[in-house]
Write an enzyme that holds these catalytic residues in place. Structure first.
Site, PDB file in Angstrom:
ATOM      1  N   LYS A  10       0.725   5.572  12.300  1.00 30.37           N
ATOM      2  CA  LYS A  10      -0.714   5.321  12.245  1.00 30.37           C
ATOM      3  C   LYS A  10      -1.301   5.180  13.646  1.00 30.37           C
ATOM      4  CE  LYS A  10      -4.127   2.298   9.993  1.00 30.37           C
ATOM      5  NZ  LYS A  10      -4.328   1.078   9.183  1.00 30.37           N
ATOM      6  N   CYS A  17      -4.659   4.020   5.312  1.00 30.49           N
ATOM      7  CA  CYS A  17      -5.697   3.003   5.085  1.00 30.49           C
ATOM      8  C   CYS A  17      -6.979   3.292   5.857  1.00 30.49           C
ATOM      9  CB  CYS A  17      -5.124   1.618   5.440  1.00 30.49           C
ATOM     10  SG  CYS A  17      -6.194   0.244   4.979  1.00 30.49           S
ATOM     11  N   GLU A  27       0.995   2.223   1.198  1.00 26.15           N
ATOM     12  CA  GLU A  27       1.185   1.690   2.551  1.00 26.15           C
ATOM     13  C   GLU A  27       2.240   0.583   2.571  1.00 26.15           C
ATOM     14  OE1 GLU A  27      -1.616  -0.188   6.127  1.00 26.15           O
ATOM     15  OE2 GLU A  27      -2.382  -0.032   4.082  1.00 26.15           O
TER      16      GLU A  27
END
Length: 542
Positions: free
Chosen positions: A361, A413, A299
Site C-alpha cells: 500500500k 482501503c 485487508e
C-alpha cells in the site's frame, strides 16, 4: 404610517436578508452537501447549497468570507465525517468526552480548507459579479484538489460523488469527479445569478440588486438566464456522453468471484490467541468456493507477518492451485529497506494459487497506519498506539497482480478514494480490485460513502471493480458505476458473482484530472488579469 400599513408594504421573504440567518446559512449549506451524498442521495441539495453560499457571500468582505467558509466546513465535515468519532471512541478506546474533543478538533482544522477557498474567492476575484458564476466553481475545484494531497490529503465528500445516477455521470469518464463537481458548482452559481438578475424574482423576494451598476460605464443588457442555459447544455451533454462505451469486453468468458466477508471483530483481530481462529474462519468460508476463478480475502485478513505465515500461505496456495483458483488476500509484509537497511512493515496484498504478485500500500491512513509527529504523540493516548499503526508506504509504480493470466490492479482501503492515483495505476488492468476493513467506521455512514467513491472510480476508468471487506459492504461494481452484487453489513458471508476482463481506456484514465484543473486555473488567471486591468484603468481615470 400604522404598523398594519408598514407590514403590508414589506416585500415577501424580506426576512431572508437578516444577518443572523446569513450566518446560519453556511453550516446549513455544509449539511446539505452531506445529504446530497450516500446514503441520503438527495443530490439537488448539493446544487442548492452552492446557491445558498453565493447568496450568503454577496456583499461580504474577504475577512467575513473566511469565517463563512469555516462555518460551512464545520457543517460539511461535522456531518459528513462524523465517523471519525467512532474510530477514536470505539477502537482508540478514548472516553466520549475526549473522543468528542478530538473529533471537534479534526473538524475545526479541516474546515479551514473551504475557509481559505472562500477568502481567496472574495479577496482575489471580486466574488459578487457575473464572472463569479465561473470563478467560484474554478476555485472550489482547485480547493478540493489541494485538500486531496496536502498533508497526505483528505479526498472525501466531493460534491460530484452525488451524481452517479444523474445525467452528469456521463462526464466522469472524461473529467472525473472534479469535473462533475465543477458543473455542480456552476449550476448552483448560475441559479444564484439568475435569481439576482431577474427583476421579477428580486421584487418578489424583496431584495436589493446584487449587481449594482458601475458608475461611468455604460451597461449592456444581459440575459439573466444565460448561465442557466449554459449549465443546462452541460447536463444534456452529460446525458449524451453517458451512452458512449469507452471500454470493451476482452473476453466473453465470465470471471467467477467469491469475496469472503468474515466479520471478525476489530477488537479481536490482532489478539495473539485469535489469529489461528481467524484464518480457520476464512478457510471454512472459502471451502465451498474453491474452483472459482477468484477468491478474495479482505485487508490484513491474514493477521500474521508474511515471513511468519509461510506454512499457512503454502498450504492455501497448494489448495488454490489444485482447484485452479487464485486467492488474493491482505497481509502485513515485513522486509528490509534496501535504501536504509532497516526493517519495514507494509500493508500488503498477495496473489497466490493460480495467480502471483505482491503489492504494498502506498497511501497510508494517518493515525490508523502511521502516526504523524510520532515522537510527540506515541503513548499520549491509546488512539495513537493502535495495532499495526507503524506501516511504511510502498514504492510507486509497482507491478499489477495476476489472476491466472489476467492483470489486476489492487487498491487497499483508503487508496480507492484518490481519483488520479487510481487512474494512474489502472492503465493495463483488465479489472480493478480493492480490499478494505471498514470496521473502523462502525455503524456510521462512512462505509456507504466509501462504497460510493469506489463506484465513481469504476465509472471514471470503465472497469469492473471487485470490493472485498471484513464486515461489509463487499460488492461487484460494473464499468457504469452500478452495483451488480453486494453483501449485507455486519454478517459473516460470502458474496459471489461474475465479472469480465475489459480493454480500452477512458479520457480520464489517460489524462486524469489535469484537463479540468488546467481549465480552472485558466479561468482564474484570465479573471485575475481582467480585474488588474480594470483596476489600472480606474486609477488612470481618477
Amino acid at each position: 404610517m400604522t404598523s398594519n400599513q408598514l407590514r403590508n408594504t414589506q416585500k415577501p421573504f424580506s426576512f431572508l436578508h437578516s444577518e443572523w440567518l446569513k450566518w446560519l446559512a453556511f453550516p446549513v449549506a455544509g449539511v446539505m452537501q452531506t445529504l446530497s451524498l450516500s446514503p441520503f442521495n438527495l443530490w439537488p441539495l448539493g446544487i442548492l447549497s452552492i446557491t445558498l453560499i453565493m447568496q450568503g457571500m454577496s456583499g461580504s468582505s474577504a475577512k467575513k468570507s473566511l469565517l463563512f467558509g469555516w462555518l460551512f466546513g464545520i457543517g460539511l465535515f461535522g456531518s459528513g465525517a462524523s465517523w471519525v468519532y467512532v474510530s477514536i471512541n470505539n477502537f482508540g478506546n478514548a472516553p466520549p468526552p475526549l473522543a468528542g474533543a478530538l473529533t471537534a478538533l479534526f473538524v475545526a482544522a479541516i474546515a479551514f480548507f473551504p475557509a481559505a477557498t472562500f477568502w481567496l474567492f472574495r479577496k482575489l476575484f471580486n466574488g459578487q459579479d457575473r464572472w463569479s458564476v465561473l470563478t467560484f466553481p474554478a476555485i472550489w475545484v482547485l480547493g478540493d484538489w489541494f485538500r486531496s494531497w496536502f498533508l497526505t490529503g483528505f479526498p472525501w465528500l466531493y460534491l460530484g460523488y452525488g451524481h452517479l445516477n444523474t445525467p452528469l455521470s456521463g462526464w466522469a469518464s472524461i473529467l472525473g469527479v472534479h469535473g462533475i463537481t465543477f458543473i455542480c458548482c456552476l449550476s448552483g452559481s448560475a441559479i444564484w445569478y439568475f435569481v439576482n438578475k431577474s427583476s421579477l424574482i428580486q421584487r418578489w423576494l424583496g431584495s436589493k440588486p446584487a449587481f449594482p451598476a458601475q458608475t461611468g460605464k455604460p451597461q449592456r443588457k444581459r440575459l439573466p438566464a444565460s448561465f442557466v442555459f449554459f449549465a443546462a447544455i452541460l447536463w444534456i451533454m452529460g446525458a449524451l456522453l453517458g451512452t458512449f462505451n469507452w471500454s470493451y469486453l476482452k473476453d466473453k468468458t465470465p470471471i467467477t468471484v467469491a469475496a469472503v466477508q468474515a466479520n471478525i471483530p476489530q477488537e479481536l483481530k490482532w489478539t495473539r490467541g485469535y489469529r489461528l481462529k481467524t484464518i480457520d474462519i476464512y478457510q471454512t468460508l472459502s471451502e465451498p468456493h474453491w474452483g472459482k476463478d477468484l477468491i478474495i480475502w479482505p485487508e490484513t485478513a491474514i493477521p500474521v507477518l508474511h515471513d511468519q505465515a509461510k506454512n499457512i500461505i503454502q498450504s492455501i496456495s497448494t489448495q488454490a492451485n489444485d482447484e485452479h483458483s487464485t486467492l488474493i488476500s491482505g497481509i502485513p509484509y515485513r522486509e528490509k529497506d534496501p535504501d536504509t537497511g532497516r526493517m519495514t512493515i507494509h500493508n500488503s496484498i498477495i496473489s497466490i494459487g493460480a495467480g502471483e504478485g505482491i503489492y504494498h500500500k502506498q497511501r497510508l491512513v494517518p493515525f490508523g497506519e502511521y502516526v504523524p509527529l510520532e515522537s510527540m504523540l506515541r503513548g499520549l493516548i491509546e488512539f495513537f498506539d493502535l495495532p499495526m499503526s507503524s506501516f511504511s508506504a510502498g514504492k510507486p509504480e509497482q507491478s499489477a497482480l495476476k489472476e491466472g493470466s489476467r492483470l489486476v490492479t489492487p487498491y487497499i482501503c483508503y487508496e480507492i478514494v484518490y481519483p488520479d492515483f487510481v487512474a494512474n495505476n489502472a492503465n493495463d488492468a483488465e479489472y480493478l480490485l480493492t480490499i478494505s476493513n471498514d470496521s473502523w467506521f462502525g455503524r456510521s455512514i462512512g462505509p456507504l460513502q466509501h462504497l460510493e467513491m469506489a463506484q465513481m472510480r469504476a465509472l471514471e476508468n470503465a472497469r469492473y471493480i471487485v470490493r472485498g471487506t471484513n464486515n461489509g459492504i463487499s460488492a461487484i461494481i460494473t464499468p457504469e458505476g452500478a452495483i451488480q452484487n453486494q453483501s449485507e453489513q455486519f454478517v459473516r458471508t460470502v458474496m459471489t458473482g461474475e465479472i469480465y476482463a475489459m480493454g480500452g481506456r477512458t479520457p480520464f484514465n489517460i489524462f486524469g484530472s489535469t484537463p479540468i484543473l488546467l481549465l480552472c486555473a485558466l479561468i482564474l488567471i484570465v479573471r485575475r488579469v481582467s480585474l488588474a486591468r480594470l483596476s489600472a484603468a480606474t486609477q488612470r481615470v481618477a
